[in-house]
Design an enzyme around this catalytic site. Structure first.
Site, PDB file in Angstrom:
ATOM      1  N   SER A   1      21.475  -0.722  33.550  1.00 35.28           N
ATOM      2  CA  SER A   1      21.364  -0.821  35.007  1.00 35.28           C
ATOM      3  C   SER A   1      21.552  -2.236  35.527  1.00 35.28           C
ATOM      4  O   SER A   1      21.696  -2.430  36.734  1.00 35.28           O
ATOM      5  CB  SER A   1      19.993  -0.317  35.448  1.00 35.28           C
TER       6      SER A   1
ATOM      7  N   GLU B   1       0.838  -1.196   0.000  1.00 34.87           N
ATOM      8  CA  GLU B   1       0.000   0.000   0.000  1.00 34.87           C
ATOM      9  C   GLU B   1       0.877   1.252   0.000  1.00 34.87           C
ATOM     10  O   GLU B   1       1.860   1.334   0.733  1.00 34.87           O
ATOM     11  CB  GLU B   1      -0.898  -0.029   1.232  1.00 34.87           C
TER      12      GLU B   1
ATOM     13  N   LYS C   1      -9.305   3.227  -2.711  1.00 28.67           N
ATOM     14  CA  LYS C   1      -9.657   2.441  -1.534  1.00 28.67           C
ATOM     15  C   LYS C   1     -11.050   2.816  -1.042  1.00 28.67           C
ATOM     16  O   LYS C   1     -11.398   3.990  -0.953  1.00 28.67           O
ATOM     17  CB  LYS C   1      -8.616   2.673  -0.436  1.00 28.67           C
TER      18      LYS C   1
ATOM     19  N   CYS D   1      -5.623  -3.550   2.012  1.00 26.56           N
ATOM     20  CA  CYS D   1      -5.385  -3.622   3.445  1.00 26.56           C
ATOM     21  C   CYS D   1      -6.668  -3.710   4.268  1.00 26.56           C
ATOM     22  O   CYS D   1      -7.249  -4.775   4.401  1.00 26.56           O
ATOM     23  CB  CYS D   1      -4.547  -2.423   3.886  1.00 26.56           C
TER      24      CYS D   1
END
Length: 769
Positions: free
Chosen positions: A363, A42, A111, A178
């Protein structure tokens, strides 16, 4: 038989030249494999994550320039190409597929259903294509007037725009984009019923832990019921933001997977997935499903755009070819996803940012150790090893997924020629060493990762030892400093403060805050928090100072090119939700690869990485109780005691709040049921002594109230969260995913009253007084 291609492309937002080169490479590879059709991701021309740049006229103009470059070459000769790009029609911007063949534009397919939730904001930039609900099918096509740069190349003035199928000489092919696949009335249903045999889906779908199964289920379902061929394409990589697109281009036929690309593996920017499919199998499958045929006989017709082109192989080639064999789709375990997704995101960001490497305050705790392991995994992805290396461990795939170590670790040695060349160039550019070829991944890790144990008087020997051992095992450049001097200097500066106005006498001002092990009142708590916070903020200041200077300080004679390091943060999603961190402490960084991962998954990842990646100290880190070490060494100060919540409780509360969209009352009602398994809940730090909850219902109620209270008073911290890899569906990212006010009424008067009423009602129903 037809030979078709889909692909994973590692595109980059607004990188028009690079995006075009990758599109061209994918078309060349598809043609070389004998394919007659190629689909891509896309918005592949521009990159998916251009965001507000989609509102600029320049973006659309440059997209057409890229398309014109494709049409001006011979790339589209003999192959139907489906290209994703933005298109403006009648002053309305659409997210489109542009179909090309033989140096001409076949049509433009906009789309219909835009992604506009979670991380997606497509309706900020685009408009869904309007379909009149009273018209059959998807309505009539309109005419799109091509821009001059394309008209002069093709001689075409207009092309169809709308929802259509390409009618080839031997089959019909159409498109889905999509989000349309995820909708209840997905276009592939009507397209399949109208006889479309091949559907291509160009997608821009980002990674989220355990999300791939959903995609696979949807694609499987699209062809298992309706029959047909389904091609799925996706981006793969970081294209400029918090999202990592995880590829996995696929081809499915009649509910079976016949080809699948990688989700994370490898560093090649172009991956073409080829499948040979039998259209006869599609026709036989559909014709034998009588109920489907009954529906198809009365289905609305979809407009066709005819092309004088055959997608199937020549008859002679079909006689010596066979369809691609089905195989179960491959899925990674969640731990592999945590290792491979963020490490790929870090690699793309580093090589595209132009910086020298990463700096990490280490750490020795779970969060920073996980981040260090991800960087180590990143270099394991990029670097080959020609000789046995005791520090090199194969990544073991889960279930039926093949062992992927050689392809990942030996990219420079066993990748494609294009990939080897690009990866080596990237490594040399990042390290500023023009002739450098890494002998192994630990050597490279030592050149691009600097860690520092930033000790205070409250730091423990165990965390210091774990940090040093982890650094040794992954090969990074490890340092240590003490921040006590910085803290003392700040305290002395405060003590020297002068008061000039406001009615307060300078000699009456308290100037010497003290750290109390067990603060008795709010005044002592205030002093404690201020002294803890200045420790944490000193680490942030020192991290950025060291990130700028360490390349200069340590390069030696190998390079004098300079440059700076990117600072890595390592706060997890649960601590962010609770607000259990200091604003502008060392969680304030350039990037945070674990900011979207919960503590439970991080602990499992440490155990997995220690076992499967050969970093043995990570098991010790995973077993250690989480501690900030701001008031005492590990064991003297514990995170879960400080928060009044366990990390498992935080995960459940965060899931209810975001994923299940619950307010306080709904959260209480759900967790009262889910936690009714005899578990002990962490004692509240807000309701103690005589006010402490007694019954189970009261304990759950107080836990929910505590969570929403702390989330509300700390919500302002979310506005400054370091950009993090998006991995969880309950991420607190304030900038695009979890949008809420940062000034909230933390009393939640009506909400908490409703919880109290629910507790009382349940007690009355049980006949308790």
């Amino acid at each position: 038989l037809a030979r078709l291609a889909t692909c994973n492309l590692n595109q980059w937002a607004m990188d028009f030249r690079g995006n075009l080169e990758r599109i061209e490479a994918s078309i060349r590879e598809a043609k070389a494999a004998g394919c007659t059709f190629r689909t891509g991701p896309e918005l592949e021309v521009t990159g998916y994550s251009c965001e507000d740049s989609f509102l600029e006229a320049d973006t659309l103009a440059h997209a057409w320039e890229s398309l014109a470059a494709l049409l001006a070459s011979d790339l589209t000769d003999g192959i139907l190409c489906d290209i994703g790009m933005p298109v403006m029609h009648r002053n309305v911007s659409y997210n489109c597929r542009v179909v090309l063949l033989n140096r001409r534009v076949v049509g433009v397919r906009p789309k219909v259903c835009l992604a506009n939730d979670g991380n997606y904001r497509e309706m900020r930039y685009f408009t869904p294509w309007f379909i009149d609900p009273t018209s059959p099918g998807y309505g009539a096509l309109e005419q799109y007037y091509l821009p001059r740069i394309v008209r002069e190349l093709t001689g075409q003035r207009t092309v169809p725009i709308g929802i259509f199928a390409v009618a080839a000489l031997d089959t019909a092919l159409a498109f889905e984009t999509c989000e349309e696949l995820f909708t209840p009335l997905a276009p592939h249903i009507a397209l399949s019923l109208d006889g479309v045999e091949i559907i291509a889906n160009g997608s821009g779908s980002h990674h989220q832990l355990r999300k791939l199964q959903t995609r696979i289920d949807l694609v499987r379902g699209a062809t298992a019921k309706a029959g047909g061929v389904y091609l799925y394409a996706n981006q793969k990589g970081c294209d400029g933001g918090r999202l990592y697109f995880d590829g996995c281009a696929m081809a499915w036929v009649n509910g079976e997977c016949v080809a699948q690309g990688s989700q994370f593996e490898g560093l090649d920017e172009v991956e073409v997935v080829v499948a040979t499919v039998s259209l006869s199998d599609v026709r036989a499958f559909r014709a034998s499903f009588i109920a489907r045929s009954s529906q198809a006989a009365s289905a609305a017709s979809i407009p066709r755009v005819e092309v004088d082109f055959a997608l199937t192989l020549p008859y002679a080639d079909q006689l010596c070819s066979a369809p691609s064999r089905p195989s179960p789709p491959r899925l990674h375990s969640a731990m592999e996803e945590i290792a491979l997704g963020p490490s790929g995101w870090l690699w793309d960001y580093l090589r595209r940012s132009g910086q020298r490497g990463y700096f990490l305050p280490l750490s020795g705790g779970a969060d920073s150790s996980s981040t260090a392991a991800l960087v180590a995994a990143l270099w394991g992805r990029a670097v080959p090893s020609s000789a046995p290396d005791p520090h090199r461990v194969r990544v073991v795939a889960c279930g039926k997924v093949a062992v992927m170590c050689q392809r990942v670790v030996e990219e420079l040695g066993a990748g494609s020629e294009r990939s080897r060349s690009r990866v080596l160039a990237d490594v040399r550019r990042v390290t500023k060493r023009a002739d450098y070829t890494p002998p192994d991944w630990r050597d490279l890790c030592g050149k691009v990762l600097v860690t520092c144990y930033m000790a205070s008087e409250f730091s423990g020997a165990e965390t210091r030892a774990r940090a040093a051992l982890l650094a040794e095992q992954i090969g990074c450049l490890h340092t240590s400093i003490s921040i006590d001097g910085m803290r003392s200097a700040v305290c002395e500066t405060f003590a020297a403060m002068e008061v000039h106005s406001g009615g307060v006498r300078s000699e009456a001002v308290r100037r010497r805050p003290e750290m109390k092990t067990k603060p008795r009142d709010y005044a002592e708590l205030t002093q404690n928090l201020a002294l803890q916070n200045i420790q944490a903020r000193s680490r942030m200041v020192m991290a950025y100072f060291m990130a700028q200077l360490m390349p200069w300080a340590t390069d030696g004679d190998e390079t004098t090119a300079g440059g700076s390091l990117l600072v890595l943060g390592s706060a997890n999603v649960d601590e962010a939700l609770r607000g259990y961190y200091t604003k502008y402490d060392c969680s304030a960084a350039d990037l945070n690869p674990i900011g979207g991962v919960n503590k439970r998954d991080l602990k499992a990842f440490l155990e997995w990485a220690g076992r499967e990646r050969g970093i043995g100290v990570l098991a010790r880190v995973a077993d250690a109780p989480p501690s900030a070490e701001l008031t005492g060494a590990e064991g003297a100060q514990l995170d879960e005691e400080d928060m009044g919540m366990s990390y498992d409780e935080l995960a459940a509360l965060g899931y209810c709040r975001k994923v299940e969209r619950c307010g306080p009352l709904s959260t209480f009602l759900k967790l009262r049921d889910r936690w009714a398994d005899g578990r002990a809940l962490t004692p509240s730090i807000r309701a103690r002594g005589a006010a402490a909850p007694v019954t189970f219902d009261e304990q759950v109620a107080q836990k929910v109230k505590d969570f929403y209270f702390y989330h509300a008073i700390n919500r302002h911290k979310m506005t400054t969260l370091t950009p993090s890899y998006h991995a969880e569906s309950y991420s607190p990212d304030d900038n695009r995913f979890d949008l809420r006010p940062f000034l909230q009424n933390a009393r939640f008067d009506e909400q908490f009253k409703a919880i109290d009423e629910a507790v009382a009602a349940a007690k009355a129903a049980r006949g308790e007084s």
